[in-house]
Design a protein around this motif. Structure first.
Motif, short mmCIF file in Angstrom:
data_model
loop_
_atom_site.label_atom_id
_atom_site.label_comp_id
_atom_site.label_asym_id
_atom_site.label_seq_id
_atom_site.Cartn_x
_atom_site.Cartn_y
_atom_site.Cartn_z
N PRO A 328 12.50 -2.85 -4.98
CA PRO A 328 12.39 -3.92 -3.98
C PRO A 328 11.88 -3.38 -2.67
O PRO A 328 12.01 -2.19 -2.36
N ALA A 329 11.33 -4.29 -1.84
CA ALA A 329 10.71 -3.87 -0.59
C ALA A 329 11.69 -3.11 0.30
O ALA A 329 11.34 -2.13 0.94
N PRO A 338 5.19 3.35 0.70
CA PRO A 338 4.40 2.20 1.14
C PRO A 338 4.84 0.93 0.42
O PRO A 338 5.37 0.99 -0.69
N ILE A 339 4.62 -0.20 1.05
CA ILE A 339 5.00 -1.49 0.48
C ILE A 339 3.73 -2.25 0.11
O ILE A 339 2.81 -2.37 0.92
N PHE A 340 3.70 -2.75 -1.12
CA PHE A 340 2.55 -3.51 -1.58
C PHE A 340 2.89 -4.99 -1.57
O PHE A 340 3.92 -5.41 -2.09
N CYS A 341 2.01 -5.78 -0.95
CA CYS A 341 2.23 -7.21 -0.82
C CYS A 341 2.27 -7.88 -2.19
O CYS A 341 1.39 -7.65 -3.03
N GLY A 342 3.28 -8.72 -2.40
CA GLY A 342 3.39 -9.43 -3.67
C GLY A 342 2.43 -10.58 -3.80
O GLY A 342 2.29 -11.16 -4.87
N LYS A 343 1.74 -10.94 -2.72
CA LYS A 343 0.80 -12.07 -2.76
C LYS A 343 -0.63 -11.61 -2.95
O LYS A 343 -1.35 -12.10 -3.84
N LYS A 347 -1.85 -2.80 0.55
CA LYS A 347 -0.92 -1.71 0.82
C LYS A 347 -0.51 -1.75 2.29
O LYS A 347 -1.35 -1.82 3.18
N ASN A 348 0.79 -1.71 2.52
CA ASN A 348 1.31 -1.77 3.88
C ASN A 348 2.19 -0.55 4.14
O ASN A 348 2.75 0.06 3.22
N ALA A 349 2.35 -0.22 5.43
CA ALA A 349 3.16 0.92 5.83
C ALA A 349 4.65 0.65 5.56
O ALA A 349 5.07 -0.50 5.47
N PRO A 350 5.45 1.71 5.40
CA PRO A 350 6.90 1.53 5.21
C PRO A 350 7.50 0.70 6.33
O PRO A 350 7.03 0.73 7.48
N LYS A 351 8.54 -0.07 5.99
CA LYS A 351 9.29 -0.91 6.93
C LYS A 351 8.50 -2.11 7.43
O LYS A 351 8.95 -2.83 8.32
N THR A 352 7.31 -2.35 6.82
CA THR A 352 6.54 -3.54 7.19
C THR A 352 7.24 -4.79 6.68
O THR A 352 7.73 -4.82 5.56
N GLN A 353 7.32 -5.82 7.51
CA GLN A 353 7.96 -7.07 7.11
C GLN A 353 6.95 -8.13 6.70
O GLN A 353 7.26 -8.99 5.89
N PHE A 354 5.76 -8.06 7.29
CA PHE A 354 4.71 -9.02 6.94
C PHE A 354 3.42 -8.29 6.60
O PHE A 354 3.06 -7.31 7.26
#
Length: 362
Positions: A328-329, A338-343, A347-354
């Motif tokens: 999970p994110a 890194p966080i990958f957008c589910g939409k 690829k987004n940086a760690p701790k990104t919310q949007f």
């Protein structure tokens, strides 16, 4: 993420020879469709000769019926032949061995993966529309060069790109069959297959260049032969029978091209695709980029996500070929991953919310 399987190195000539029953089946079906159309047209000509006033309308209606009958027979009955051929080609490339009783194997695989023609047609149309939208984008980009005095080069490039993209759906359907041992839906396989195709565009376009050159040469030779043949035949007939002979000549040329030339092209393109697809490491961001360019691809991606209960969305989760579900994110953020957008898959940086690409919550 990549698939660890490898494919057997084979040549298009070998694959063509090994799967000839399907090529002959395509040719036979189209010749049968021509025969049905010719019978309809012949009946209308007899009516016209007996009563020109009534026969005039009969000719118009008969021509429409002949074309419709040809299309119906080829589309409906040709479905199983076409997809069965793809299934057998895929298995042969994958294992290096032709399945025993290839016609029965192809039929079984078609029923197993698509169950009904309706399922295949819907998915195939989505793939075609997605590729058409992507091709339109590429064509527009190439068209910008026309203002630089490169009009002829641009037209050739657009034609070449169109040729290379013409058989994307066959390659993608082949990829669905290739991963038959994996528990995934046909839509999920189609989404991954399209991404793989566009990630390997250099290798595939390189193969398409040779195929395009051979296709153009074949069409030129075929056209010359048919023109000479039917010019000779028309010297023996007159009136509407000459028109019927001309009509049959056109349909015969289309039949030979579709059954023989298109089969060869499909085999060549699929062989190139299957040599690079298994080792392709899918980049998560490609899902989002293709979805942004093509609403149809985005629809396929979303549909694939909905078909996998309790799984992260396709293209934003690492749920591509051979991948493992990501945490999970929140867990990913706390681990510094890194966080990958589910939409959109960005690829987004760690701790990104949007998501920085589409703005959706991650």
């Amino acid at each position: 993420m990549s698939v660890q399987q490898t494919t057997k190195k084979m040549t298009p000539k070998q694959l063509w020879s090994m799967t000839m029953p399907f090529v002959w089946a395509k040719l036979t079906l189209r010749l049968l469709a021509i025969l049905v159309g010719a019978i309809i047209m012949a009946i209308c000509i007899f009516i016209f000769n007996a009563n020109p006033a009534v026969g005039f309308f009969a000719i118009i209606i008969g021509f429409a019926l002949a074309i419709s009958a040809y299309g119906f027979i080829v589309q409906v009955f040709g479905y199983a032949i076409r997809v069965g051929h793809i299934a057998v080609l895929t298995q042969t490339i994958k294992t290096g061995q032709l399945p025993p009783n290839q016609l029965a194997y192809g039929k079984d695989m078609v029923v197993k993966k698509f169950a009904t023609a309706g399922v295949f047609f819907v998915l195939n149309k989505l793939i075609d529309r997605a590729v058409g939208q992507l091709q339109s984008t590429l064509g527009s980009a190439l068209g910008a060069l026309g203002g630089l005095g490169m009009g002829g080069v641009v037209k050739f490039a657009q034609k070449f790109v169109g040729m290379a993209l013409k058989f994307v759906d066959e390659c993608v359907i082949g990829w669905i069959f290739y991963n038959d041992d994996k528990q995934q839906t046909a839509t999920k396989g189609a989404v991954d297959g399209v991404v793989i195709y566009f990630q390997n565009w250099k290798a595939i376009l390189g193969g398409a260049l040779k195929t395009t050159a051979l296709s153009v040469l074949f069409i030129i030779v075929l056209s010359l032969v048919l023109v000479l043949l039917f010019t000779w035949l028309l010297s023996f007939v007159e009136g509407l029978w000459g028109a019927l002979a001309f009509f049959l000549g056109i349909m015969l040329a289309i039949t030979v091209k579709r059954a023989l030339l298109d089969s060869w092209t499909m085999i060549s393109m699929m062989n190139t695709y299957m040599q690079v697809a298994p080792s392709t490491e899918i980049r998560f961001d490609v899902y989002g980029k293709l979805a942004a360019l093509s609403p149809s691809f985005r629809k396929m991606r979303d549909q694939a996500s909905s078909e996998i209960p309790q799984s992260p969305p396709v293209g934003g989760s690492g749920m591509g070929i051979g991948a493992q579900p990501r945490p999970p994110a929140a867990n990913a953020a706390s681990s510094g991953a890194p966080i990958f957008c589910g939409k959109c898959g960005a690829k987004n940086a760690p701790k990104t919310q949007f998501c920085g690409e589409c703005g959706k919550s991650v």
